[in-house]
Design a protein around this motif. Sequence first.
Motif, PDB file in Angstrom:
ATOM      1  N   MET A 286       0.855  -1.213   0.000  1.00  0.00           N
ATOM      2  CA  MET A 286       0.000   0.000   0.000  1.00  0.00           C
ATOM      3  C   MET A 286       0.882   1.250   0.000  1.00  0.00           C
ATOM      4  SD  MET A 286      -3.206   0.362  -0.127  1.00  0.00           S
ATOM      5  CE  MET A 286      -3.654   1.957  -0.732  1.00  0.00           C
ATOM      6  N   PRO A 287       0.792   2.095  -1.015  1.00  0.00           N
ATOM      7  CA  PRO A 287       1.642   3.307  -1.020  1.00  0.00           C
ATOM      8  C   PRO A 287       1.255   4.254   0.105  1.00  0.00           C
ATOM      9  CG  PRO A 287       0.109   3.332  -2.879  1.00  0.00           C
ATOM     10  CD  PRO A 287      -0.066   2.006  -2.199  1.00  0.00           C
ATOM     11  N   LYS A 288       2.243   4.937   0.652  1.00  0.00           N
ATOM     12  CA  LYS A 288       1.970   5.884   1.742  1.00  0.00           C
ATOM     13  C   LYS A 288       1.807   7.298   1.200  1.00  0.00           C
ATOM     14  CE  LYS A 288       4.222   3.486   5.572  1.00  0.00           C
ATOM     15  NZ  LYS A 288       5.348   2.683   5.065  1.00  0.00           N
ATOM     16  N   GLY A 289       2.129   7.478  -0.089  1.00  0.00           N
ATOM     17  CA  GLY A 289       2.034   8.815  -0.663  1.00  0.00           C
ATOM     18  C   GLY A 289       1.562   8.787  -2.097  1.00  0.00           C
ATOM     19  N   ARG A 290       1.191   9.957  -2.586  1.00  0.00           N
ATOM     20  CA  ARG A 290       0.739  10.060  -3.968  1.00  0.00           C
ATOM     21  C   ARG A 290       1.300  11.332  -4.581  1.00  0.00           C
ATOM     22  NH1 ARG A 290      -5.405   9.293  -3.880  1.00  0.00           N
ATOM     23  NH2 ARG A 290      -5.598  11.322  -4.864  1.00  0.00           N
TER      24      ARG A 290
END
Lengths: 104, 296
Positions: free
Chosen positions: A1-5
């Motif tokens: 799951m990415p923590k940033g975008r």
Amino acid sequence: MPKGRVSIVVERCKACGFCVEFCPSHVLALSSAFNSKGYHPPHVVHPEKCSGCDLCGMYCPDFAICATKVDPAGHPAARTAAQPAGQAAGQTMKKATPAKGGSK
Amino acid sequence: MSDILNTDILDTDIVNPVEPILRSDRIPHIWCPGCGIGTTVNSFARALVDSNIDLGSLALVSGIGCTGRVAGYVKLDSFHTTHGRAIPFATGLKLANPKLNVVVYSGDGDLSAIGGNHLIHAARRNIDLKVICVNNLIYAMTGGQTAPTTPDHSTTSTNPYGVFEPSFNLPHLVEAAGAVYVARWTTFHVRQLSRSISEAFKKKGFSFIEVISPCPTLYQRRNKMGDGLDAMKYYKEKSKVRHGAPTGEVGLTMTGEIIVGKFVDRDRPDYETMMRSQFRESLGERFVEQTEMVCS
Ligand SMILES: Cc1ncc(C[n+]2csc(CCOP(=O)(O)OP(=O)(O)O)c2C)c(N)n1
Ligand code: SF4
Ligand code: SF4
Ligand code: SF4
Ligand SMILES: [Mg+2]
């Protein structure tokens, strides 16, 4: 799951490569596509590695890229979520009218 | 370089935190690809956002040059003065309206050549100004002429056989003249630069922050030093953080070490404080403190 975008305003980019080079997680790469000025803007090649640290945003001399932390559902964290949608960077660009006079 | 532009990732609901500080309608700006000036503005804008400073109490003054264009890209009360005269203009603003936070944002040539006398005297008088000097080691806008900051042995349009005159070490110069806060960073040190700018806002007195910044077009090309990214890699590799370093030891060379950090952080009364105390002392009862400035 990415923590940033990451968000990229492609038309502002001048392909200096600062964001690509100094992203600590190697999330970005310059693409082979052109923007209308003929530069190759970066794109995200490893979204899952993004921490949302926004270092890419701090390095960009053209204010073309920025990033934010996201919650587990993928929604932008506090800072940006609080802003009305109309203030998004991309939309500011679209609404902008060319400056008249005054510039030297 | 990878093949496709993955447009799925372009996200317009993420707001760039610096957007409120910028005149977005004027961007893309005129600075070259890989120019560092935009990165310094980015750190400056973030310092304003992070330190929660009242933007209505802020004025930004630039001189002339590529860096001088900053005044036109920030959504603040800003003024693009004549060449070398950012500091005297800013001094006038500050004296007329002492509550203003006045920032001077200009180039090495503007501040230390034609504006050099203003620089040393503003430091001597300890005028409460925050000076951000983008040092790209050259007169960029006018075609890459030698500036007082151009390092020995580099080649410029006015020294095609190499620079042989000694250059100014700006932190040393302004410390000797009396600045209360002196720091140097490069455009590689984005977070530290932003923090220094926030710190300077808390000081009362003449504060000077030098930012070493790439000029790929007019400094590096002639010296075969590559593009903006090459300069950034050089800064990363050759910078040494030495807080409190004696400024006499931080002079720059063409390809050597770059000493960065906060060099000076001291307190002494600023110009306005000295002026008021002098008036109080010599005029006694007759001196009327003017607390509110009314500008019409
Ligand atoms: C009175 C006067 N003299 C000379 C010039 C030409 N001039 C414009 S910008 C500049 C040098 C700017 O150098 P710097 O301050 O280092 O800015 P940079 O372009 O490098 O950011 C000069 C000499 C001028 N505009 N006005
Ligand atoms: S936010 Fe941080 S990890 Fe994500 S792309 Fe930008 S620099 Fe890389
Ligand atoms: S730092 Fe900005 S201008 Fe440079 S390549 Fe990245 S997005 Fe483009
Ligand atoms: S000439 Fe140099 S300082 Fe001026 S915009 Fe281009 S790279 Fe920047
Ligand atoms: Mg210069």
